[in-house]
Design an enzyme around this catalytic site. Sequence first.
Site, PDB file in Angstrom:
ATOM      1  N   GLY A  45      -6.211  -4.682 -58.295  1.00  0.00           N
ATOM      2  CA  GLY A  45      -5.762  -5.322 -59.433  1.00  0.00           C
ATOM      3  C   GLY A  45      -4.122  -4.864 -59.800  1.00  0.00           C
ATOM      4  N   SER A  89      -6.285  -5.563 -40.982  1.00  0.00           N
ATOM      5  CA  SER A  89      -7.699  -5.810 -41.010  1.00  0.00           C
ATOM      6  C   SER A  89      -8.129  -6.021 -39.566  1.00  0.00           C
ATOM      7  CB  SER A  89      -7.929  -7.042 -41.776  1.00  0.00           C
ATOM      8  OG  SER A  89      -9.197  -7.538 -41.748  1.00  0.00           O
ATOM      9  N   HIS A 138     -13.399  -3.757 -52.916  1.00  0.00           N
ATOM     10  CA  HIS A 138     -13.302  -4.600 -52.168  1.00  0.00           C
ATOM     11  C   HIS A 138     -12.567  -6.030 -52.535  1.00  0.00           C
ATOM     12  CE1 HIS A 138     -14.738  -5.549 -47.739  1.00  0.00           C
ATOM     13  NE2 HIS A 138     -14.194  -6.688 -47.960  1.00  0.00           N
ATOM     14  N   TYR A 162     -14.627  -2.050 -39.390  1.00  0.00           N
ATOM     15  CA  TYR A 162     -16.104  -2.036 -39.875  1.00  0.00           C
ATOM     16  C   TYR A 162     -17.066  -1.452 -38.716  1.00  0.00           C
ATOM     17  CZ  TYR A 162     -15.034  -5.294 -43.894  1.00  0.00           C
ATOM     18  OH  TYR A 162     -14.511  -5.897 -44.767  1.00  0.00           O
ATOM     19  N   ARG A 214     -19.886 -14.881 -52.388  1.00  0.00           N
ATOM     20  CA  ARG A 214     -18.685 -15.439 -52.718  1.00  0.00           C
ATOM     21  C   ARG A 214     -18.966 -16.998 -52.886  1.00  0.00           C
ATOM     22  NH1 ARG A 214     -15.224 -11.848 -48.229  1.00  0.00           N
ATOM     23  NH2 ARG A 214     -16.236 -10.140 -48.766  1.00  0.00           N
ATOM     24  N   ASP A 271      -7.002   0.795 -54.570  1.00  0.00           N
ATOM     25  CA  ASP A 271      -6.945  -0.471 -54.260  1.00  0.00           C
ATOM     26  C   ASP A 271      -7.511  -1.502 -55.174  1.00  0.00           C
ATOM     27  OD1 ASP A 271      -6.978  -3.021 -52.436  1.00  0.00           O
ATOM     28  OD2 ASP A 271      -9.080  -2.533 -52.351  1.00  0.00           O
ATOM     29  N   THR A 301     -14.055   0.853 -43.905  1.00  0.00           N
ATOM     30  CA  THR A 301     -14.762   0.035 -44.786  1.00  0.00           C
ATOM     31  C   THR A 301     -16.074   0.133 -45.045  1.00  0.00           C
ATOM     32  OG1 THR A 301     -12.850  -1.443 -44.986  1.00  0.00           O
ATOM     33  CG2 THR A 301     -14.763  -2.009 -45.823  1.00  0.00           C
ATOM     34  N   LYS A 323     -12.876   3.493 -47.302  1.00  0.00           N
ATOM     35  CA  LYS A 323     -12.539   2.874 -48.355  1.00  0.00           C
ATOM     36  C   LYS A 323     -13.702   2.103 -48.967  1.00  0.00           C
ATOM     37  CE  LYS A 323      -9.824  -1.689 -48.700  1.00  0.00           C
ATOM     38  NZ  LYS A 323     -11.087  -2.564 -48.766  1.00  0.00           N
TER      39      LYS A 323
END
Length: 417
Positions: free
Chosen positions: A339, A160, A306, A183, A218, A337, A209, A282
């Site tokens: 779960g 990341s 995400h 990013y 959030r 990506d 991303t 992504k």
Amino acid sequence: MKMSTRPMNVVELKRLAIQKLPNMCYQCHAGVPRGTDEANALAHGAHPVLGNSSSKPVNVNEFEELARLALPKMYYDYYAGGAEDEHTLRDNIQAFHRITIRPRVLVDVSQVDMSTTILGYPISAPILLAPTASHKLAIPEGEQATARAAAAAKTIMILSYSSSCSIEEVASSCNAVRFFQLYIFKRRDISALLAQRAERHGYKAIVLTADTPRLGRREADIKNKMIYPPEKNLEGLISINIQCVDQGSKLETFANQMMDASLRWEDIRWLRSITSLPILIKGILTHEDATRAVEAGVDGIIVSNHGARQLDFAPATVSVLEEVVDAVKGKVPVLLDGGVRRGTDVFKALALGAQAVLIGRPVLFGLAAKGEGGVRTVLEMLKNELETSMALAGCPCIRDITRSHVRTEHDRLPSML
């Protein structure tokens, strides 16, 4: 006359407590030896849980509870939480449960080969480490420990941009294939510098991303007023000591002030101009965006919401995987990506056309619970489960896993009409 059964001394009280209390609760009140996992968890304010805490986890899901016990609440919530009502967070996992496997029998599976390649790089199994931030919230070694675990598992880690170890520190931690997540900032020169540093230090691809023009809401981080650790890769490049004006997390304030919300498909061309590395995008969830991505010349697509941390009620990633795969028509690899918690989940994703999957939270939970060894165990568990799933489904190697090996909700609809 009925005799009293009241305990007469401390020894009898102790015996009565052992009889009446579950083991973990008794240990909590009686005094847990220093240095044990239970003691560390209780020191962080964790509540005792039932069951034998000394037993080792037998699947990836059990690492989450160990991480919850090990981490301060703010950090656990940051790792575990999703956007708003967390509908998509739950559905990322539940959508896998709605897919069934159609096994084949009387196939020679005495040898099962899980190995594959991503962008030409060989890996031991189609399981990569997703880009996740701030591993030092879990343990002091942070991403360097995660990188070593990925290397030991012979797979690829995507670092990341907001890692708590620098691009250079992770590159020097071990010899392995790594990708770098990027990013795009309002100040494009910073994004260019990050991409070029990654290329210079041996990273093999850029993962752009694309789903974060601003940060999702959030709510756990807002309630906790999440204190975000310094972003090592941005030291000396940008101010990261942003103060929240009214409410919310510093991360939300930082992202909304610094991220480039004007990013468009045409900007893929700009990214191509500053790096010679392959570019994966992504955050793709639709047929339309998958088509645009191929037209823009990307080298791979990652189907991702995400980690359900951006737009709540976005679809579960596995539910739209086939839509993206159909749009791409084999022109570029598609990865999934979100779960993945079981080897059967990996199997289902491969059957629906993914070349590999990415795992995020399981890595963080393993790291928080058991350090580098925890990450190794998480990866080993998923690989072992995938191997078992392949054997029981009659698939001796990855290329044997086909669409006919699974049944989705869409497959069942015609038979109900």
